[in-house]
Write a protein that holds these residues in place. Structure first.
Motif, PDB file in Angstrom:
ATOM      1  N   UNK A  25       2.854  -1.675 -13.541  1.00  0.00           N
ATOM      2  CA  UNK A  25       2.931  -2.771 -12.582  1.00  0.00           C
ATOM      3  C   UNK A  25       3.183  -2.292 -11.155  1.00  0.00           C
ATOM      4  N   UNK A  26       3.830  -1.127 -11.004  1.00  0.00           N
ATOM      5  CA  UNK A  26       4.058  -0.569  -9.656  1.00  0.00           C
ATOM      6  C   UNK A  26       2.737  -0.300  -8.947  1.00  0.00           C
ATOM      7  N   UNK A  27       1.693  -0.056  -9.702  1.00  0.00           N
ATOM      8  CA  UNK A  27       0.368   0.162  -9.125  1.00  0.00           C
ATOM      9  C   UNK A  27      -0.456  -1.116  -9.196  1.00  0.00           C
ATOM     10  N   UNK A  28      -0.394  -1.813 -10.328  1.00  0.00           N
ATOM     11  CA  UNK A  28      -1.260  -2.968 -10.550  1.00  0.00           C
ATOM     12  C   UNK A  28      -0.986  -4.098  -9.564  1.00  0.00           C
ATOM     13  N   UNK A  29       0.285  -4.426  -9.339  1.00  0.00           N
ATOM     14  CA  UNK A  29       0.614  -5.560  -8.464  1.00  0.00           C
ATOM     15  C   UNK A  29       0.139  -5.314  -7.030  1.00  0.00           C
ATOM     16  N   UNK A  30       0.511  -4.169  -6.409  1.00  0.00           N
ATOM     17  CA  UNK A  30      -0.003  -3.979  -5.048  1.00  0.00           C
ATOM     18  C   UNK A  30      -1.518  -3.775  -4.996  1.00  0.00           C
ATOM     19  N   UNK A  31      -2.104  -3.176  -6.030  1.00  0.00           N
ATOM     20  CA  UNK A  31      -3.560  -3.012  -6.051  1.00  0.00           C
ATOM     21  C   UNK A  31      -4.243  -4.381  -6.120  1.00  0.00           C
ATOM     22  N   UNK A  32      -3.706  -5.290  -6.922  1.00  0.00           N
ATOM     23  CA  UNK A  32      -4.262  -6.652  -6.984  1.00  0.00           C
ATOM     24  C   UNK A  32      -4.146  -7.335  -5.620  1.00  0.00           C
ATOM     25  N   UNK A  33      -3.035  -7.106  -4.925  1.00  0.00           N
ATOM     26  CA  UNK A  33      -2.874  -7.667  -3.587  1.00  0.00           C
ATOM     27  C   UNK A  33      -3.853  -7.061  -2.598  1.00  0.00           C
ATOM     28  N   UNK A  34      -4.059  -5.761  -2.694  1.00  0.00           N
ATOM     29  CA  UNK A  34      -5.003  -5.072  -1.809  1.00  0.00           C
ATOM     30  C   UNK A  34      -6.426  -5.566  -2.071  1.00  0.00           C
TER      31      UNK A  34
ATOM     32  N   UNK B 146       3.115 -10.308 -10.343  1.00  0.00           N
ATOM     33  CA  UNK B 146       4.382 -10.143  -9.619  1.00  0.00           C
ATOM     34  C   UNK B 146       5.537 -10.762 -10.402  1.00  0.00           C
ATOM     35  N   UNK B 147       5.290 -11.900 -11.025  1.00  0.00           N
ATOM     36  CA  UNK B 147       6.332 -12.523 -11.845  1.00  0.00           C
ATOM     37  C   UNK B 147       6.687 -11.639 -13.038  1.00  0.00           C
ATOM     38  N   UNK B 148       5.698 -11.017 -13.639  1.00  0.00           N
ATOM     39  CA  UNK B 148       5.978 -10.078 -14.737  1.00  0.00           C
ATOM     40  C   UNK B 148       6.786  -8.899 -14.204  1.00  0.00           C
ATOM     41  N   UNK B 149       6.423  -8.404 -13.031  1.00  0.00           N
ATOM     42  CA  UNK B 149       7.167  -7.300 -12.422  1.00  0.00           C
ATOM     43  C   UNK B 149       8.619  -7.702 -12.147  1.00  0.00           C
ATOM     44  N   UNK B 150       8.838  -8.915 -11.676  1.00  0.00           N
ATOM     45  CA  UNK B 150      10.211  -9.397 -11.457  1.00  0.00           C
ATOM     46  C   UNK B 150      10.994  -9.333 -12.763  1.00  0.00           C
ATOM     47  N   UNK B 151      10.380  -9.773 -13.862  1.00  0.00           N
ATOM     48  CA  UNK B 151      11.050  -9.737 -15.162  1.00  0.00           C
ATOM     49  C   UNK B 151      11.372  -8.315 -15.608  1.00  0.00           C
ATOM     50  N   UNK B 152      10.439  -7.386 -15.427  1.00  0.00           N
ATOM     51  CA  UNK B 152      10.653  -6.001 -15.850  1.00  0.00           C
ATOM     52  C   UNK B 152      11.691  -5.319 -14.961  1.00  0.00           C
ATOM     53  N   UNK B 153      11.657  -5.588 -13.662  1.00  0.00           N
ATOM     54  CA  UNK B 153      12.684  -5.037 -12.769  1.00  0.00           C
ATOM     55  C   UNK B 153      14.057  -5.565 -13.178  1.00  0.00           C
TER      56      UNK B 153
ATOM     57  N   UNK C 123       0.836  -1.200   0.000  1.00  0.00           N
ATOM     58  CA  UNK C 123       0.000   0.000   0.000  1.00  0.00           C
ATOM     59  C   UNK C 123       0.869   1.247   0.000  1.00  0.00           C
ATOM     60  N   UNK C 124       2.000   1.203   0.701  1.00  0.00           N
ATOM     61  CA  UNK C 124       2.932   2.329   0.711  1.00  0.00           C
ATOM     62  C   UNK C 124       3.485   2.586  -0.690  1.00  0.00           C
ATOM     63  N   UNK C 125       3.772   1.518  -1.434  1.00  0.00           N
ATOM     64  CA  UNK C 125       4.268   1.664  -2.804  1.00  0.00           C
ATOM     65  C   UNK C 125       3.258   2.410  -3.661  1.00  0.00           C
ATOM     66  N   UNK C 126       1.978   2.108  -3.495  1.00  0.00           N
ATOM     67  CA  UNK C 126       0.952   2.825  -4.263  1.00  0.00           C
ATOM     68  C   UNK C 126       1.016   4.320  -3.932  1.00  0.00           C
ATOM     69  N   UNK C 127       1.099   4.642  -2.654  1.00  0.00           N
ATOM     70  CA  UNK C 127       1.179   6.048  -2.250  1.00  0.00           C
ATOM     71  C   UNK C 127       2.421   6.735  -2.779  1.00  0.00           C
ATOM     72  N   UNK C 128       3.571   6.063  -2.687  1.00  0.00           N
ATOM     73  CA  UNK C 128       4.817   6.644  -3.200  1.00  0.00           C
ATOM     74  C   UNK C 128       4.767   6.808  -4.715  1.00  0.00           C
ATOM     75  N   UNK C 129       4.119   5.846  -5.390  1.00  0.00           N
ATOM     76  CA  UNK C 129       3.969   5.962  -6.843  1.00  0.00           C
ATOM     77  C   UNK C 129       3.164   7.209  -7.195  1.00  0.00           C
ATOM     78  N   UNK C 130       2.070   7.451  -6.465  1.00  0.00           N
ATOM     79  CA  UNK C 130       1.246   8.641  -6.738  1.00  0.00           C
ATOM     80  C   UNK C 130       2.088   9.904  -6.542  1.00  0.00           C
ATOM     81  N   UNK C 131       2.853   9.958  -5.451  1.00  0.00           N
ATOM     82  CA  UNK C 131       3.730  11.114  -5.231  1.00  0.00           C
ATOM     83  C   UNK C 131       4.739  11.265  -6.363  1.00  0.00           C
TER      84      UNK C 131
END
Length: 188
Positions: free
Chosen positions: A95-104, A155-162, A52-60
């Motif tokens: 993915x910075x938003x999608x992955x944590x949003x899917x988890x939330x 998350x696996x896609x995010x691992x690949x992109x990171x 959830x913090x990542x979503x907030x930091x992404x918005x900032x």
């Protein structure tokens, strides 16, 4: 439209947000890979808090970027490198938003959510996304399970992109001898 940075560097705010988001994402990806049925509840709660913090930091970061665009791409990039870089960055931002949003959403669909309040870092009461309140326990279970699958595979896609992002930065810095790291660090 604001001008790009003329010194070839990102602003200190952009650098700070970049590295905070990077550390949180990498921590959560590694932590998620290590989860098992024996994972302590406190580790799961920390994972949620960081997501959830990542979503907030992404918005900032996004809002900061609107008024302070980063420096222009290095002129030495080949056209295919520039296209790959832009595409990878767009997918990374998504993915910075999608992955944590899917988890939330996955957590919000949990049938036990009503009796187990969500507390960020164990101290900040936080809300769950109110889409699943009228569902039966079976309906919540269906969404909970399927949203976990979405969270896991994205998350696996995010691992690949990171990994691609890190590999590109290392290539430009060490093989192409470009000042790639200097652009995303503090200083003049």
């Amino acid at each position: 439209m604001p001008e790009r940075q003329l010194n070839g560097r990102y602003t200190s705010v952009a650098v700070t947000l970049h590295w905070l988001v990077a550390l949180f994402i990498i921590y959560n990806l590694v932590q998620g890979l290590l989860f098992s049925d024996d994972t302590p509840r406190s580790a799961v709660e920390l994972h949620k808090s960081i997501g959830i913090t990542v979503i907030g930091l992404f918005v900032l970061r996004f809002l900061w970027k609107l008024g302070h665009p980063g420096p222009a791409p290095l002129p030495s990039l080949k056209p295919w490198e520039r296209k790959l870089s832009v595409s990878a960055h767009h997918l990374l931002y998504l993915l910075m938003v999608f992955v944590p949003l899917a988890g939330w959403l996955h957590d919000s669909a949990w049938k036990g959510a009503a009796t187990h309040p969500l507390m960020l870092y164990g101290v900040i009461p936080w809300f769950r996304i109110p889409l699943f309140g009228g569902l039966t326990d079976a309906g919540k279970d269906w969404w909970h399970e399927n949203l976990f699958t979405v969270h896991k595979y994205s998350s696996w896609v995010l691992i690949g992109i990171v990994g691609l992002h890190i590999a590109g930065a290392l290539k430009h810095q060490f093989l192409d001898h470009q000042p790639q790291f200097r652009r995303m660090w503090y200083g003049k």
